[in-house]
Scaffold this active site. Structure first.
Site, PDB file in Angstrom:
ATOM      1  N   GLU A 320       9.074 -17.756  37.531  1.00 45.97           N
ATOM      2  CA  GLU A 320       7.887 -17.061  36.964  1.00 45.97           C
ATOM      3  C   GLU A 320       6.987 -17.885  36.052  1.00 45.97           C
ATOM      4  O   GLU A 320       6.847 -17.236  34.967  1.00 45.97           O
ATOM      5  CB  GLU A 320       6.805 -15.946  38.399  1.00 45.97           C
ATOM      6  N   CYS A 354      -0.858 -14.479  33.640  1.00 49.97           N
ATOM      7  CA  CYS A 354      -0.906 -15.127  34.388  1.00 49.97           C
ATOM      8  C   CYS A 354      -1.447 -15.467  36.013  1.00 49.97           C
ATOM      9  O   CYS A 354      -1.770 -17.023  35.818  1.00 49.97           O
ATOM     10  CB  CYS A 354       1.118 -15.551  34.885  1.00 49.97           C
TER      11      CYS A 354
END
Length: 556
Positions: A320, A354
């Site tokens: 990720e 993020c």
């Protein structure tokens, strides 16, 4: 995406029911259940007062005992390295939170050897026993929730409710993995019977563990993005070596203690600390590793991806790697709801998510009204020590992030107009840490590099668009595809879902335009440069990534 009882909007949010079998609720930590409060990122806005009291007690307790040395945990025992490093708080860089081990390649090999030795026994342990131990670890976490929250605030700079939610999410991610294993009855499936004359054939499909799994976790969610993948790997039957970011070793030490207290066998869970360039690279390069989960930047993630591919054969890697997340606002949007969601997602955890909303694309007819509201809200946000109740923004995590903020804002000052912020704070107690103003920048040309570069800071860019089609083209024209948000009519929202290139998408959400995913509600993962697996953590398809399939055929 944030709480507080006195935030600029005075907004309150209703509670939602849990989909995990053992949710974090007040009863789990010995508090009264009069409000039936369940802590998630969407329910942080008005917590019971007792939550604040317990948190503040833990902060005071920890601050009275800072600077303790912590060992790594390998093969069920404390393990010390030759070198040490200090964990300093970004709130006050003179505050030494603890002393941790500067592990090297040999320490990595020791941890992997312990995991390899334990792998056969743990892999053959019935899945029912594995999930029982993981659930015990999650229960220990919930009992220590205020300790986790206080440590995360001091170590990362998260405000109190975000810090507590980070810890609660870690436990819920672990529990969700247990639930998935249980609901799928261990992923043992009887297949069709071969039509063989004179023979009886039985066929079974089984998902089995890979062996030794490495988890490399980031600073920004040191509990959830460590505990979640570690828990999934253990439920699947893998043994684990996990390495936290150098900025956040303390939170991971607490996690290791929870697994230890739950009673995992020696070598099943191993915790190591040290530089990514030495210890971390040794983990990545070792042939003893059967799979890796990494959460962090695109550049580092792609480096690990390429390096790991140099092994003897293909091995699973779950990445990720960040996002450049858009929020699109239609002329038909509820502007108050949009303003709430955008500021929470742009500036929660100082933009160091993020999933942060770093690109705001607003249709021309409502641009001025919405931007004026965003500016008003942002200027009212309080900055300071995140352990204090009324603080929304704490510091950025370290000196590098602080310097990046100065570099990016200098660049943007030449390209656009600052509507808020743009400065670091250095007066009084601010000068002891890494405090930056929440910054909204308008009129930056769309060909400027920072429209596509992930800054990971409290900076967001706003622009007006003539149509939703134009907004969608801009939104998708990046290498990332993690999260995205939309505000508009119900019909427009469906159009948004049909066209956006992202793994986690929200429409008309005041709790956060692009942030706030929770296991069992919004599985979290990205497309394109944001992720490698195509499956989202905390969802139906994630646990299976930690196992591979075997077919058993028996002829009688």
């Amino acid at each position: 995406m944030f709480f507080d009882g006195n935030h600029p909007l005075g907004y309150t949010n209703g509670n939602i029911a849990s989909k995990t079998s053992n949710p974090f609720t007040l009863e789990k930590i010995g508090m009264s259940a009069e409000s039936n409060f369940k802590l998630t990122y969407a329910t942080m806005f008005n917590p019971p007062e007792e939550l604040h009291t317990r948190y503040e007690e833990q902060v005071a307790k920890l601050r009275a005992n800072l600077g303790v040395e912590y060992a790594m945990l390998i093969d069920g025992k404390d393990h010390k390295a030759k070198g040490k490093f200090e964990d300093h708080s970004p709130i006050d860089t003179g505050m030494v939170l603890g002393i941790f081990q500067k592990g090297n390649a040999q320490d990595a090999h020791d941890a992997l050897a312990a995991a390899r030795k334990a792998a056969p026994g743990w892999g053959r342990t019935p899945w029912q026993e594995r999930i029982e131990l993981v659930r015990k670890a999650a229960s220990v976490m919930n009992k220590r929730i205020f300790e986790f929250g206080a440590v995360i605030s001091m170590e990362v700079g998260k405000n109190r409710m975000e810090a507590l939610a980070d810890a609660a999410e870690a436990a819920d991610l672990m529990l969700y993995a247990c639930d998935q294993m249980e609901e799928n009855e261990g992923f043992v499936v009887k297949m069709g019977q071969d039509p063989l004359t004179g023979y009886t054939a039985t066929n079974y499909s089984l998902l089995k563990p890979y062996g030794v799994w490495v988890v490399i976790s980031p600073f920004n969610f040191p509990a959830a993005l460590t505990g979640g993948p570690v828990g999934a790997a253990l439920v699947a039957g893998n043994t684990v070596v996990f390495k936290p970011a150098t900025d956040t070793p303390w939170t991971s030490r607490l996690l290791a203690e929870c697994f230890q207290e739950a009673g995992f066998p020696p070598g099943a869970v191993n915790y190591v600390t040290g530089p990514g360039s030495t210890l971390g690279q040794a983990l990545i390069d070792s042939p003893e590793v059967n799979g890796i989960t990494f959460t962090g930047s695109f550049d580092v993630g792609m480096g690990i991806y390429r390096s790991f591919a140099e092994g003897r054969y293909p091995r699973p890697i779950i990445l990720e790697m960040g996002g450049k997340n858009p929020a699109i606002v239609s002329r038909n949007a509820d502007l108050e709801r949009a303003a709430q969601g955008i500021y929470r997602s742009a500036f929660g955890l100082q933009g160091q998510k993020c999933s942060a909303a770093s690109r705001i694309l607003i249709e021309e007819p409502i641009f001025d009204d919405l931007v004026a509201r965003l500016v008003e809200i942002t200027k009212a946000l309080k900055i300071g020590d995140p352990t204090q109740k009324d603080i929304f923004l704490g510091p950025v995590v370290n000196k590098n992030a602080y310097q990046d903020f100065k570099t990016f804002t200098e660049d943007l000052s030449q390209a656009g107009e600052f509507l808020t912020g743009g400065q670091v704070l250095t007066e009084g107690d601010y000068g002891k840490g890494y405090f930056c103003q929440p910054t909204i920048v308008a009129d930056v040309p769309l060909d400027h590099k920072l429209w596509k570069h992930e800054m990971f800071l409290p900076i967001t860019l706003v622009t007006k668009v003539k149509s939703l089609d134009e907004a969608m083209k801009i939104a998708n024209d990046v290498n990332y595809g993690l999260t995205a948000g939309f505000y508009g009519s119900k019909e427009e929202a469906q159009w948004f879902f049909d066209n956006i290139e992202a793994g986690v998408t929200y429409a008309n959400r005041p709790q956060g335009a692009t942030t706030g995913a929770w296991p069992g509600y919004q599985p979290f993962g990205g497309w394109k440069g944001s992720g490698s697996s195509g499956k989202n953590a905390g969802g139906h398809y994630y646990l299976q990534l930690y196992m591979h399939e075997q077919i058993n055929t028996l002829i009688e």
